[in-house]
Design a protein around this motif. Structure first.
Motif, mmCIF file in Angstrom:
data_model
loop_
_atom_site.group_PDB
_atom_site.id
_atom_site.type_symbol
_atom_site.label_atom_id
_atom_site.label_comp_id
_atom_site.label_asym_id
_atom_site.label_seq_id
_atom_site.Cartn_x
_atom_site.Cartn_y
_atom_site.Cartn_z
ATOM 1 N N LYS A 1 -10.645 121.336 -1.712
ATOM 2 C CA LYS A 1 -10.864 122.214 -0.565
ATOM 3 C C LYS A 1 -12.015 121.650 0.250
ATOM 4 O O LYS A 1 -12.806 120.878 -0.323
ATOM 5 C CB LYS A 1 -11.133 123.655 -0.985
ATOM 6 N N TRP B 1 -18.586 115.108 -6.505
ATOM 7 C CA TRP B 1 -17.768 116.012 -7.316
ATOM 8 C C TRP B 1 -16.845 115.291 -8.304
ATOM 9 O O TRP B 1 -16.354 115.894 -9.257
ATOM 10 C CB TRP B 1 -16.913 116.934 -6.423
ATOM 11 N N TRP C 1 -12.875 128.492 -6.730
ATOM 12 C CA TRP C 1 -13.830 129.623 -6.779
ATOM 13 C C TRP C 1 -13.194 130.846 -7.435
ATOM 14 O O TRP C 1 -13.805 131.536 -8.244
ATOM 15 C CB TRP C 1 -14.299 129.960 -5.356
ATOM 16 N N GLN D 1 -24.897 116.810 -1.254
ATOM 17 C CA GLN D 1 -23.723 116.585 -0.394
ATOM 18 C C GLN D 1 -24.200 116.397 1.055
ATOM 19 O O GLN D 1 -23.980 117.266 1.910
ATOM 20 C CB GLN D 1 -22.772 117.781 -0.504
ATOM 21 N N HIS E 1 -13.791 129.062 0.200
ATOM 22 C CA HIS E 1 -13.826 129.687 -1.139
ATOM 23 C C HIS E 1 -13.851 131.221 -1.024
ATOM 24 O O HIS E 1 -13.093 131.922 -1.694
ATOM 25 C CB HIS E 1 -15.106 129.298 -1.875
ATOM 26 N N VAL F 1 -28.078 122.685 -0.468
ATOM 27 C CA VAL F 1 -26.762 122.061 -0.671
ATOM 28 C C VAL F 1 -26.677 120.649 -0.092
ATOM 29 O O VAL F 1 -25.894 119.826 -0.560
ATOM 30 C CB VAL F 1 -25.603 122.881 -0.044
ATOM 31 N N VAL G 1 -19.721 127.157 -11.065
ATOM 32 C CA VAL G 1 -18.676 126.567 -10.227
ATOM 33 C C VAL G 1 -17.945 125.474 -11.001
ATOM 34 O O VAL G 1 -16.717 125.398 -10.993
ATOM 35 C CB VAL G 1 -19.314 125.962 -8.950
ATOM 36 N N PHE H 1 -27.931 130.952 -6.785
ATOM 37 C CA PHE H 1 -26.883 129.962 -6.511
ATOM 38 C C PHE H 1 -26.242 129.527 -7.813
ATOM 39 O O PHE H 1 -26.951 129.231 -8.778
ATOM 40 C CB PHE H 1 -27.492 128.742 -5.809
ATOM 41 N N TYR I 1 -26.242 129.597 3.847
ATOM 42 C CA TYR I 1 -26.945 128.465 3.244
ATOM 43 C C TYR I 1 -28.129 128.145 4.164
ATOM 44 O O TYR I 1 -28.378 126.992 4.487
ATOM 45 C CB TYR I 1 -26.042 127.238 3.173
ATOM 46 N N ASP J 1 -16.801 124.891 4.313
ATOM 47 C CA ASP J 1 -17.208 124.530 2.950
ATOM 48 C C ASP J 1 -17.209 125.744 2.008
ATOM 49 O O ASP J 1 -16.618 125.703 0.935
ATOM 50 C CB ASP J 1 -18.612 123.906 2.971
ATOM 51 N N LEU J 2 -17.887 126.806 2.413
ATOM 52 C CA LEU J 2 -18.010 127.972 1.536
ATOM 53 C C LEU J 2 -17.011 129.068 1.914
ATOM 54 O O LEU J 2 -16.460 129.741 1.032
ATOM 55 C CB LEU J 2 -19.449 128.507 1.625
ATOM 56 N N TYR K 1 -25.082 124.010 -11.038
ATOM 57 C CA TYR K 1 -23.764 124.349 -10.498
ATOM 58 C C TYR K 1 -22.820 124.872 -11.582
ATOM 59 O O TYR K 1 -21.621 124.942 -11.349
ATOM 60 C CB TYR K 1 -23.082 123.100 -9.926
HETATM 61 O O1 89V Z 1 -18.120 124.096 -4.411
HETATM 62 C C1 89V Z 1 -18.278 123.642 -3.278
HETATM 63 O O2 89V Z 1 -17.331 123.589 -2.559
HETATM 64 C C2 89V Z 1 -19.624 123.138 -2.808
HETATM 65 C C3 89V Z 1 -20.688 124.216 -2.678
HETATM 66 C C4 89V Z 1 -20.687 125.232 -3.782
HETATM 67 C C5 89V Z 1 -22.026 123.545 -2.683
HETATM 68 O O3 89V Z 1 -20.543 124.893 -1.439
HETATM 69 O O4 89V Z 1 -19.463 122.418 -1.621
#
Ligand code: 89V
Length: 344
Positions: free
Chosen positions: A96, A14, A125, A163, A180, A159, A291, A241, A231, A176-177, A288
């Protein structure tokens, strides 16, 4: 005011996008990159013309005059680097999810508060263009009081390819998600008063859960919110996605954020549909870009707060509420029970 000088801590997947997003803003300058493996920091520093590179974070803090640091490491090391920044009285932006546990997240917030050091969480997000629009429509009261909402991020996207450490997390999708999506739920509908969650693991080769369903009752307007996340890697007819789909029912109508950024507002007058695509940046990875585009306004909000030009939305204190929801979801799933949320 001169440029704000910052260092990037971590040169993983990232960091490149984070640095590219910082370049979209005036008045900020990356002066150093740290990475445990120096060669990775060298590559990133060369690509972005950053003057100095470190593989010892203590040394970086001792040598550099910094207005803030941007911590872009894996979640396990967030507490370590945030504490280091607090010790050196350097304001910190941390990716995050804030921390691997609620206790560590609380300690990070407490230590920064006691040191008088601003702590911001890079929770981007909610800064996605279509989600900001949806918030605006709710604020305009165009569908009246929302009584129920569904927030879905269900994807077969691989994903773990970009990562790989995500496959090693004992607690995966909710950290992780979920960090968000539950944050988006708070952003749109306020704080939760109760949470019920179920999880599954579909991928055979990962440690944590890759499917989660969270049902919340929000305080304030009393909206019932269902968050569906996956996921699982299953083929999906509607693979979009990393788009989040949102459906909100209100007393006067409904709002739908659907595929390809289409927003549909339905009231007694009929349905009004409009597309709200995100801005495109040449540096973004096309897989991506929704995002990654949201990193720019998120950074702008945080750095504006550092300059005293307004309030940051996602302070450490604020993000603790999101973390409480993430860990309450795990508790709920483990006990198969509703968890009541305290005021915080
Ligand atoms: O944005 C993120 O935090 C990523 C993903 C979108 C892949 O979950 O880890």
């Amino acid at each position: 005011m001169g440029n704000l000088r910052f260092a990037v801590i971590g040169a993983g997947f990232w960091s490149r996008f984070q640095l590219a997003a910082w370049r979209e803003l005036e008045g900020v300058e990356c002066v150093a990159v740290y990475n445990r493996t120096r060669a990775r920091a060298d590559v990133l520093a060369r690509e972005f013309g950053v003057a100095r590179v470190y593989d010892d974070a203590e040394e970086l803090f001792a040598a550099e005059e910094l207005d803030f640091v941007d911590v872009i490491t894996d979640v396990e090391t967030h507490p370590k680097f945030v504490h280091l920044a607090a010790q050196h009285r350097v304001p910190v932006i941390c990716q995050k999810p804030m921390a691997p546990s609620l206790t560590e997240a609380e300690r990070m917030v407490r230590d920064c508060r006691e040191a008088g050091v601003p702590l911001f969480i890079h929770e981007n997000w909610r800064w996605q263009h279509p989600i900001r629009w949806l918030k605006q429509l709710l604020a305009e009261n165009c569908i009246g009081t929302p009584f129920r909402a569904r927030i879905d991020m269900i994807s077969g996207f691989p994903v773990f390819a970009n990562q790989p450490f995500l496959a090693e997390l004992e607690r995966f999708i909710l950290t992780d998600l979920g960090s968000h999506i539950l944050d988006v739920a708070r952003f749109l509908f306020g704080e939760a008063v109760s949470v019920y969650c179920q999880t599954n693991r579909i991928h055979p080769a990962i440690k944590g859960e890759d499917v989660a369903t969270v049902l919340m009752r929000m305080g304030g307007q009393g909206t019932t919110v269902l968050c569906e996340m996956a996921y699982a890697g299953t083929p999906l007819e509607r693979e979009r996605f990393p788009e989040t789909f949102i459906f909100v029912e209100g007393e006067k109508g409904s709002l739908e954020l659907g595929p390809d950024y289409w927003m549909r507002v339905t009231t007694q007058e009929g349905t009004h549909a409009k597309r709200h695509p995100p801005p495109r940046y040449a540096w973004a990875d096309p897989a991506y870009d929704l995002v990654q585009a949201s990193i720019v306004p998120c950074n702008a909000n945080l750095v504006g707060a550092l300059r005293g030009e307004g309030n940051a939305e996602t302070t450490g204190e604020d993000n603790l509420q999101t973390m409480r929801l993430v860990f309450a979801s795990y508790d709920s799933a483990a006990r198969d029970e509703v968890v009541r949320m305290s005021a915080g």
